[in-house]
Design a protein around this motif. Structure first.
Motif, PDB file in Angstrom:
ATOM      1  N   ASN A 157      -1.350  -8.431  12.408  1.00 25.04           N
ATOM      2  CA  ASN A 157      -2.235  -9.130  11.473  1.00 25.04           C
ATOM      3  C   ASN A 157      -2.132  -8.495  10.090  1.00 25.04           C
ATOM      4  OD1 ASN A 157      -4.412 -10.082  10.048  1.00 25.04           O
ATOM      5  ND2 ASN A 157      -5.794 -10.082  11.820  1.00 25.04           N
ATOM      6  N   SER A 158      -1.566  -9.247   9.142  1.00 24.05           N
ATOM      7  CA  SER A 158      -1.304  -8.651   7.826  1.00 24.05           C
ATOM      8  C   SER A 158      -2.587  -8.297   7.076  1.00 24.05           C
ATOM      9  CB  SER A 158      -0.445  -9.587   6.983  1.00 24.05           C
ATOM     10  OG  SER A 158      -1.144 -10.773   6.745  1.00 24.05           O
ATOM     11  N   SER A 159      -3.715  -8.847   7.480  1.00 15.30           N
ATOM     12  CA  SER A 159      -4.945  -8.447   6.774  1.00 15.30           C
ATOM     13  C   SER A 159      -5.433  -7.090   7.308  1.00 15.30           C
ATOM     14  CB  SER A 159      -6.025  -9.520   6.926  1.00 15.30           C
ATOM     15  OG  SER A 159      -6.371  -9.640   8.279  1.00 15.30           O
TER      16      SER A 159
ATOM     17  N   THR B 109      -1.313  -2.268   7.157  1.00 11.91           N
ATOM     18  CA  THR B 109      -0.926  -1.985   5.776  1.00 11.91           C
ATOM     19  C   THR B 109       0.585  -1.810   5.639  1.00 11.91           C
ATOM     20  OG1 THR B 109      -1.602   0.262   6.308  1.00 11.91           O
ATOM     21  CG2 THR B 109      -3.077  -1.005   4.907  1.00 11.91           C
ATOM     22  N   LYS B 110       1.224  -1.236   6.657  1.00 16.74           N
ATOM     23  CA  LYS B 110       2.662  -0.972   6.554  1.00 16.74           C
ATOM     24  C   LYS B 110       3.247  -0.740   7.944  1.00 16.74           C
ATOM     25  CE  LYS B 110       5.614   2.239   4.030  1.00 16.74           C
ATOM     26  NZ  LYS B 110       5.574   3.586   3.447  1.00 16.74           N
TER      27      LYS B 110
ATOM     28  N   ARG C 155       5.766 -12.063   7.177  1.00 16.32           N
ATOM     29  CA  ARG C 155       4.385 -11.966   7.652  1.00 16.32           C
ATOM     30  C   ARG C 155       3.514 -11.170   6.682  1.00 16.32           C
ATOM     31  NH1 ARG C 155       2.940 -13.827  11.841  1.00 16.32           N
ATOM     32  NH2 ARG C 155       1.116 -12.481  11.994  1.00 16.32           N
ATOM     33  N   ASN C 156       4.068 -10.919   5.488  1.00 23.25           N
ATOM     34  CA  ASN C 156       3.333 -10.184   4.458  1.00 23.25           C
ATOM     35  C   ASN C 156       3.056  -8.741   4.829  1.00 23.25           C
ATOM     36  OD1 ASN C 156       3.057 -11.820   2.275  1.00 23.25           O
ATOM     37  ND2 ASN C 156       1.330 -12.958   3.224  1.00 23.25           N
ATOM     38  N   ILE C 157       3.975  -8.157   5.541  1.00 19.93           N
ATOM     39  CA  ILE C 157       3.780  -6.756   5.941  1.00 19.93           C
ATOM     40  C   ILE C 157       4.882  -5.899   5.317  1.00 19.93           C
ATOM     41  CG2 ILE C 157       3.746  -5.136   7.902  1.00 19.93           C
ATOM     42  CD1 ILE C 157       2.522  -7.450   9.553  1.00 19.93           C
ATOM     43  N   ASP C 158       4.469  -4.879   4.544  1.00 17.96           N
ATOM     44  CA  ASP C 158       5.421  -3.935   3.938  1.00 17.96           C
ATOM     45  C   ASP C 158       6.042  -3.085   5.029  1.00 17.96           C
ATOM     46  OD1 ASP C 158       5.079  -4.660   1.402  1.00 17.96           O
ATOM     47  OD2 ASP C 158       3.697  -3.021   0.853  1.00 17.96           O
TER      48      ASP C 158
ATOM     49  N   LEU D 145       9.222  -8.982   8.899  1.00 14.81           N
ATOM     50  CA  LEU D 145       7.940  -8.351   8.551  1.00 14.81           C
ATOM     51  C   LEU D 145       7.446  -8.873   7.202  1.00 14.81           C
ATOM     52  CD1 LEU D 145       8.759  -4.722   9.741  1.00 14.81           C
ATOM     53  CD2 LEU D 145       6.825  -6.083  10.563  1.00 14.81           C
ATOM     54  N   ARG D 146       8.389  -8.987   6.264  1.00 18.54           N
ATOM     55  CA  ARG D 146       8.036  -9.482   4.926  1.00 18.54           C
ATOM     56  C   ARG D 146       7.468 -10.897   5.012  1.00 18.54           C
ATOM     57  NH1 ARG D 146      12.251  -7.067   2.676  1.00 18.54           N
ATOM     58  NH2 ARG D 146      13.602  -8.892   2.890  1.00 18.54           N
TER      59      ARG D 146
END
Ligand code: N1C
Length: 332
Positions: A224-226, A229-230, A262-265, A259-260
């Motif tokens: 969950n990208s919210s 954090t990384k 899904r908005n995950i660094d 990962l990107r």
């Protein structure tokens, strides 16, 4: 002569017993001591593991006001009911809902560790959830870790003492009891991860990440990208084996792309020092595992020490030849 006859008698007796044992016990004849099918004593094991986890492995997780102890009898019943008396290859995912709900425990922030094909390393590394937390360090994974369990429709509802599907998903057996269990356990684990998460992959494989792994199918899509954090990718390799995957490899780029999306660094580290050093305990003779002796900040490795001793030997040999003996040269 009498002793010889006695020995022959004992030998014949032993041979007879071996033949009898092998005939009566096909598993022994096949060289196995583990019966095929579900692990014997499944109910006792699940109940015992659940109780042990809460009383000894992670007692503090159950201390707070909102974190009461989970009821192990209920958890065990829910686990067994999920697949008992079901078709061996069609244990649907939702059958594990009650079990997952009853056995769910929080995943500590910044500690979640996912993996593919390096479970042995991860198990040593996490220290039962003290250093990091793999699925097997949560109550759900702790209960299922290493168990074999297969469904059957006829009594007793669980297949014991007979070959059964195992955990792989195949065309002919898509939803066996173990596969559905790990799929549900993995997605629940991933959706509860938060903060920085870790993914340990096997760099000794040509493809350290693959889309069809449990991580690729059940965990990555549920991060969950919210909350996350990384994602820190750790590429460990088996000491002495060729490093076949690097952070610069194509399939790691694919992983980071996913990962990107899904908005995950993410970050990636080749041969991370901590886990790699830990692996050296099992491979002390590999070159990369040779101990470095450190003196006053300078570090000397075994090769340097060997070189130093060879030099000393050569010098003392030359001295014995009197090449540098001034008196001797003068006397010529
Ligand atoms: O397919 P994988 O690796 O990527 O699965 C590992 C991945 C981890 O991140 C875990 O959180 O998925 C989770 N997981 C387990 O914890 C687990 N323990 C035992 C998934 N599968 C697990 N198993 C069994 O190993 C299961 O039977 C499944 O088929 C294999 C997957 O291991 P893998 O291919 O090395």
């Amino acid at each position: 002569m009498k002793i010889w006859t006695q020995n022959l008698y004992v030998l014949m007796h032993a041979v007879f017993l071996i033949i009898l044992t092998c005939t009566l016990h096909p598993q022994v004849a096949r060289g196995q001591c583990v019966p095929p099918g579900s692990t014997p004593g499944l109910r006792d094991l699940v109940l015992g593991r659940c109780t042990e986890y809460q009383a000894i492995v992670h007692p503090t997780h159950f201390c707070g006001n909102d974190q009461q102890r989970n009821n192990c009898t209920e958890i065990t019943d829910n686990f067994l009911t999920a697949f008992s008396h079901q078709p061996a290859c069609n244990v649907t995912f939702s059958r594990y809902d009650n079990f997952i709900r009853a056995a769910h425990t929080d995943v500590t922030r910044n500690k979640a560790m996912f993996w593919s094909d390096v479970y042995g390393v991860v198990q040593q590394y996490t220290k039962l959830g003290q250093r990091a937390m793999a699925l097997e360090d949560t109550l759900i994974g702790y209960i299922g870790n290493g168990l074999r369990f297969c469904a059957q429709e006829s009594p007793p509802g669980i297949a014991y003492n007979q070959e059964c599907p195992g955990s792989d998903q195949t065309d002919t057996c898509p939803y066996n009891a173990e596969f559905s269990f790990w799929a549900m356990a993995s997605s629940n684990f991933a959706s509860n991860a938060s903060g920085d998460v870790y993914l340990m992959l096997n760099a000794s494989q040509a493809k350290a990440f693959y889309n069809t792994s449990f991580f690729g199918v059940w965990e990555l899509p549920n991060l969950n990208s919210s909350k996350v954090t990384k994602a820190n990718v750790l590429l460990v390799h088996i000491p002495g084996q060729t490093v076949r995957s690097k952070c610069s490899s194509e399939n790691i780029a694919l992983l980071q792309r996913r990962l990107r999306e899904r908005n995950i660094d993410s970050s990636c580290e080749d041969s991370p020092r901590g886990p790699q050093a830990m692996l050296c305990v099992d491979y002390p003779n590999e070159k990369e595992c040779q101990v470095k002796v450190s003196t006053n900040g300078a570090s000397i490795n075994n090769d340097a020490i060997t070189g130093f001793y060879i030099c000393l030997t050569v010098i003392s040999f030359i001295r014995n030849l009197n090449v540098f003996d001034c008196d001797a040269s003068l006397s010529v």
